[in-house]
Design a protein around this motif. Sequence first.
Motif, PDB file in Angstrom:
ATOM      1  N   MET A 140       0.899  -1.369   0.108  1.00  0.00           N
ATOM      2  CA  MET A 140      -0.067   0.146  -0.021  1.00  0.00           C
ATOM      3  C   MET A 140       0.805   1.225  -0.009  1.00  0.00           C
ATOM      4  SD  MET A 140      -3.103   1.209  -0.232  1.00  0.00           S
ATOM      5  CE  MET A 140      -4.088  -0.439   0.254  1.00  0.00           C
ATOM      6  N   PRO A 141       0.865   1.986  -1.155  1.00  0.00           N
ATOM      7  CA  PRO A 141       1.493   3.208  -1.176  1.00  0.00           C
ATOM      8  C   PRO A 141       1.004   4.219  -0.038  1.00  0.00           C
ATOM      9  CG  PRO A 141       0.184   3.309  -2.823  1.00  0.00           C
ATOM     10  CD  PRO A 141      -0.056   1.912  -2.268  1.00  0.00           C
ATOM     11  N   SER A 142       2.001   5.012   0.733  1.00  0.00           N
ATOM     12  CA  SER A 142       1.631   5.926   1.765  1.00  0.00           C
ATOM     13  C   SER A 142       2.688   6.935   1.833  1.00  0.00           C
ATOM     14  CB  SER A 142       1.349   5.127   2.909  1.00  0.00           C
ATOM     15  OG  SER A 142       1.422   5.992   4.073  1.00  0.00           O
ATOM     16  N   SER A 143       2.292   8.333   1.681  1.00  0.00           N
ATOM     17  CA  SER A 143       3.518   9.184   2.201  1.00  0.00           C
ATOM     18  C   SER A 143       3.989   9.059   3.329  1.00  0.00           C
ATOM     19  CB  SER A 143       2.976  10.515   1.912  1.00  0.00           C
ATOM     20  OG  SER A 143       1.693  10.786   2.740  1.00  0.00           O
ATOM     21  N   THR A 144       3.522   8.418   4.461  1.00  0.00           N
ATOM     22  CA  THR A 144       3.959   8.563   5.566  1.00  0.00           C
ATOM     23  C   THR A 144       4.757   7.038   6.083  1.00  0.00           C
ATOM     24  OG1 THR A 144       2.024   7.868   6.727  1.00  0.00           O
ATOM     25  CG2 THR A 144       2.404  10.226   6.686  1.00  0.00           C
ATOM     26  N   GLY A 145       4.302   6.156   5.232  1.00  0.00           N
ATOM     27  CA  GLY A 145       4.623   4.778   5.409  1.00  0.00           C
ATOM     28  C   GLY A 145       3.571   4.117   6.397  1.00  0.00           C
ATOM     29  N   GLN A 146       2.536   4.815   6.802  1.00  0.00           N
ATOM     30  CA  GLN A 146       1.599   4.105   7.925  1.00  0.00           C
ATOM     31  C   GLN A 146       0.230   4.459   7.074  1.00  0.00           C
ATOM     32  OE1 GLN A 146       2.329   3.260  10.917  1.00  0.00           O
ATOM     33  NE2 GLN A 146       4.742   3.612  10.651  1.00  0.00           N
ATOM     34  N   PRO A 147      -0.702   3.787   7.627  1.00  0.00           N
ATOM     35  CA  PRO A 147      -2.159   3.818   6.963  1.00  0.00           C
ATOM     36  C   PRO A 147      -2.618   5.166   7.192  1.00  0.00           C
ATOM     37  CG  PRO A 147      -1.795   1.731   8.588  1.00  0.00           C
ATOM     38  CD  PRO A 147      -0.874   2.531   8.769  1.00  0.00           C
ATOM     39  N   GLY A 148      -3.370   5.761   6.224  1.00  0.00           N
ATOM     40  CA  GLY A 148      -3.833   7.143   6.084  1.00  0.00           C
ATOM     41  C   GLY A 148      -3.136   8.117   5.461  1.00  0.00           C
ATOM     42  N   GLY A 149      -1.615   7.649   5.012  1.00  0.00           N
ATOM     43  CA  GLY A 149      -1.040   8.532   4.379  1.00  0.00           C
ATOM     44  C   GLY A 149      -1.376   8.703   2.746  1.00  0.00           C
ATOM     45  N   LYS A 150      -0.957   9.846   1.984  1.00  0.00           N
ATOM     46  CA  LYS A 150      -1.286   9.827   0.570  1.00  0.00           C
ATOM     47  C   LYS A 150      -0.803   8.853  -0.375  1.00  0.00           C
ATOM     48  CE  LYS A 150      -1.232  15.014   0.889  1.00  0.00           C
ATOM     49  NZ  LYS A 150      -0.635  16.308   0.853  1.00  0.00           N
ATOM     50  N   ARG A 151      -1.356   8.398  -1.276  1.00  0.00           N
ATOM     51  CA  ARG A 151      -1.228   7.493  -2.245  1.00  0.00           C
ATOM     52  C   ARG A 151       0.115   7.728  -3.487  1.00  0.00           C
ATOM     53  NH1 ARG A 151      -4.502   5.988  -5.200  1.00  0.00           N
ATOM     54  NH2 ARG A 151      -4.244   3.748  -5.601  1.00  0.00           N
ATOM     55  N   THR A 152      -0.369   8.979  -3.490  1.00  0.00           N
ATOM     56  CA  THR A 152       0.690   9.370  -4.581  1.00  0.00           C
ATOM     57  C   THR A 152       1.382  10.779  -4.281  1.00  0.00           C
ATOM     58  OG1 THR A 152      -0.965  11.113  -5.562  1.00  0.00           O
ATOM     59  CG2 THR A 152      -0.925   8.654  -6.596  1.00  0.00           C
ATOM     60  N   GLY A 153       2.584  11.007  -4.813  1.00  0.00           N
ATOM     61  CA  GLY A 153       3.299  12.232  -4.539  1.00  0.00           C
ATOM     62  C   GLY A 153       4.841  12.103  -4.693  1.00  0.00           C
ATOM     63  N   ASP A 154       5.713  13.066  -4.368  1.00  0.00           N
ATOM     64  CA  ASP A 154       7.242  12.842  -4.744  1.00  0.00           C
ATOM     65  C   ASP A 154       7.782  11.998  -3.789  1.00  0.00           C
ATOM     66  OD1 ASP A 154       7.112  14.769  -6.903  1.00  0.00           O
ATOM     67  OD2 ASP A 154       7.083  16.444  -5.680  1.00  0.00           O
ATOM     68  N   MET A 155       7.567  11.990  -2.483  1.00  0.00           N
ATOM     69  CA  MET A 155       8.210  11.294  -1.583  1.00  0.00           C
ATOM     70  C   MET A 155       7.259  10.377  -1.011  1.00  0.00           C
ATOM     71  SD  MET A 155      11.400  12.436  -1.591  1.00  0.00           S
ATOM     72  CE  MET A 155      12.074  12.002  -0.024  1.00  0.00           C
TER      73      MET A 155
END
Length: 269
Positions: free
Chosen positions: A121-136
Motif C-alpha cells: 500500500m503506497p503511503s506518504s508516511t509509510g503508515q495507514p492514512g498517508g497519501k497514495r501519490t506524491g514525490d516522496m
Amino acid sequence: MSNTMPGTAPTHQTYSELQQAYDHFNEALFDGRLPHCLLTLQREKRTVGYFSAARFASLEGATTDEIAINPSYFAVVPLVETMQTLVHEMAHLWQQHFGQPGRGRYHNEQWAQKMESIGLMPSSTGQPGGKRTGDMMADYPVAGGRFLVACESLLTSDFSLSWYDRFPAEEHVQLGQNTVSAQLVGVMGASAPIKDNPALAGAVRPGGPSRKPIAEVAVGEVPSAPEAAPNKSNRIKYTCGGCPKLSVWGRPNLNIVCGDCGSRFVALN
C-alpha cells in the motif's frame, strides 16, 4: 584486519543475495517480465532506495537500469522492510518499461495501482492514512497480500542477507522500530536483524564506532547522540514525530505540525 572466513567473498555474497531476491520477486509479483538491471548499494541521505532508468552503459553501447538500496538500514529495519524497498523500486522499473512514469520523482496513480496489486500500500508516511501519490512515497505491506506471501516463500528458503552496515544513524534505528512491518505478528523477517542475531547486535554501533553497541542499549531506546557543540547559527533542526525521515530547520521555539500525519515536529538541538 579482515574477520571474513577463508574462501568467502563478501562482494559476491552480498550481490548474489540481492539478485536472488530480485529474481524471486520478479517471478512472484511481475510474472517474470522485468528485464535485468544493475543492483547497487548506495548510502544516499534521506532515502532507502531509488530507481534510475538506463543509468549504466556497456562497452557495446547497451544500457541497463539501476536499482539502488541503502545498506545503512539493513541491520536496524525488518528484513521484510528491506524487501519492500527492493519491490518498491521494481515497481518503478515495471512502469518504466510497461507504463507511463510520472514526471521527475512523482509517484503517480498508475504506480500506486501497481503497488496495490502486488500487495504493497503506497503511503506518504509509510503508515495507514498517508497519501497514495506524491514525490516522496513510502509503503507498507497489505495483510495477506501478494507481497507478504512472496516474501514468506523467499524467507523460508535458503535466503538471507549476510552483511550489514555497522554504523547506521540513530534515526535509522527509530525508523526500524516504527515501521508497519515491525508490528506484523507471525511473519518471518518482521523484526530487525539486530533483534534476531546477538552477534550482530554486539557489532552494530548506531552513530559510529565510538558509540556503544546496540546490544547494550535498552529495548525501545534509541541511542542518544553525543553532546553537540553549541549552536551559534540560531537555527535548530525539527523532526516529525510520526515521520522520522522528515526534518526541517528553523528558529527556536517554533510550533510545527506535519501536513501528512498531523504529528508535531520535535526540536533536536
